[in-house]
Motif scaffolding. Sequence first.
Motif, PDB file in Angstrom:
ATOM      1  N   HIS A   1       0.323  -4.108  -5.707  1.00  0.00           N
ATOM      2  CA  HIS A   1       1.506  -3.833  -6.529  1.00  0.00           C
ATOM      3  C   HIS A   1       2.692  -3.642  -5.589  1.00  0.00           C
ATOM      4  O   HIS A   1       2.626  -2.803  -4.690  1.00  0.00           O
TER       5      HIS A   1
ATOM      6  N   ARG B   1      -4.325 -14.262  -9.713  1.00  0.00           N
ATOM      7  CA  ARG B   1      -3.138 -14.248 -10.559  1.00  0.00           C
ATOM      8  C   ARG B   1      -2.004 -13.558  -9.820  1.00  0.00           C
ATOM      9  O   ARG B   1      -2.219 -12.636  -9.049  1.00  0.00           O
ATOM     10  N   SER B   2      -0.801 -14.008 -10.083  1.00  0.00           N
ATOM     11  CA  SER B   2       0.401 -13.400  -9.521  1.00  0.00           C
ATOM     12  C   SER B   2       1.408 -13.262 -10.659  1.00  0.00           C
ATOM     13  O   SER B   2       1.661 -14.236 -11.371  1.00  0.00           O
ATOM     14  N   GLU B   3       1.966 -12.087 -10.836  1.00  0.00           N
ATOM     15  CA  GLU B   3       2.884 -11.832 -11.948  1.00  0.00           C
ATOM     16  C   GLU B   3       4.071 -10.999 -11.500  1.00  0.00           C
ATOM     17  O   GLU B   3       3.935 -10.124 -10.641  1.00  0.00           O
ATOM     18  N   GLY B   4       5.230 -11.233 -12.091  1.00  0.00           N
ATOM     19  CA  GLY B   4       6.362 -10.339 -12.023  1.00  0.00           C
ATOM     20  C   GLY B   4       7.301 -10.452 -10.846  1.00  0.00           C
ATOM     21  O   GLY B   4       8.325  -9.788 -10.831  1.00  0.00           O
TER      22      GLY B   4
ATOM     23  N   ARG C   1      10.373  -9.534  -3.826  1.00  0.00           N
ATOM     24  CA  ARG C   1       9.895 -10.928  -3.866  1.00  0.00           C
ATOM     25  C   ARG C   1       9.382 -11.376  -2.503  1.00  0.00           C
ATOM     26  O   ARG C   1       8.331 -12.008  -2.383  1.00  0.00           O
TER      27      ARG C   1
ATOM     28  N   TRP D   1       8.783  -5.373 -10.218  1.00  0.00           N
ATOM     29  CA  TRP D   1       7.388  -5.011 -10.022  1.00  0.00           C
ATOM     30  C   TRP D   1       6.580  -6.298 -10.012  1.00  0.00           C
ATOM     31  O   TRP D   1       6.542  -7.017 -11.004  1.00  0.00           O
ATOM     32  N   GLY D   2       5.939  -6.580  -8.915  1.00  0.00           N
ATOM     33  CA  GLY D   2       5.108  -7.762  -8.817  1.00  0.00           C
ATOM     34  C   GLY D   2       3.665  -7.370  -8.524  1.00  0.00           C
ATOM     35  O   GLY D   2       3.410  -6.349  -7.894  1.00  0.00           O
TER      36      GLY D   2
ATOM     37  N   GLU E   1       0.981 -13.122   0.094  1.00  0.00           N
ATOM     38  CA  GLU E   1       0.315 -14.309  -0.436  1.00  0.00           C
ATOM     39  C   GLU E   1       0.202 -15.406   0.625  1.00  0.00           C
ATOM     40  O   GLU E   1      -0.856 -16.018   0.805  1.00  0.00           O
TER      41      GLU E   1
ATOM     42  N   ASP F   1      -3.249 -10.283  -7.761  1.00  0.00           N
ATOM     43  CA  ASP F   1      -4.625  -9.910  -8.109  1.00  0.00           C
ATOM     44  C   ASP F   1      -5.590 -10.735  -7.270  1.00  0.00           C
ATOM     45  O   ASP F   1      -5.701 -11.948  -7.443  1.00  0.00           O
TER      46      ASP F   1
ATOM     47  N   ARG G   1       9.283 -12.797  -9.890  1.00  0.00           N
ATOM     48  CA  ARG G   1      10.550 -13.478 -10.161  1.00  0.00           C
ATOM     49  C   ARG G   1      11.661 -12.481 -10.471  1.00  0.00           C
ATOM     50  O   ARG G   1      12.779 -12.612 -10.011  1.00  0.00           O
ATOM     51  N   GLU G   2      11.341 -11.442 -11.250  1.00  0.00           N
ATOM     52  CA  GLU G   2      12.339 -10.434 -11.602  1.00  0.00           C
ATOM     53  C   GLU G   2      12.616  -9.482 -10.444  1.00  0.00           C
ATOM     54  O   GLU G   2      13.667  -8.883 -10.368  1.00  0.00           O
TER      55      GLU G   2
END
Length: 116
Positions: free
Chosen positions: A89, A69-72, A49, A78-79, A56, A82, A74-75
Amino acid sequence: METTNLVNICCRELSAKKALDIVKIDVGEQTVVCSYFVIASGRSTTQVRALGDAVEEKLKKEYGVSPLRSEGFREGRWGVLDYGDVVVHVFNEESRLFYYLERLWDSGKNVERYED
């Protein structure tokens, strides 16, 4: 911003935050989605994270560039950030071994390990 500059800035920031095994993959001849993947690992979900946040923040503050876009993140496994021509990645070590993107996209001469 020129694509290679964006790739190098992402790699430098990941390295500065102690990311592991940073690679740049030129995928421009293999897909129309983007020109480069930057792949790195973090030692923990917290570091994954933090690495995403650092890239960013650096690009937004100093260059005025935000991800499409930004994904993943939080977990923390794998984030993805884009940036259009460049997709970053950041994996935890277990997820990186499982997905092994380098193997999927390696054409024999397009993968470069980043070192300071």
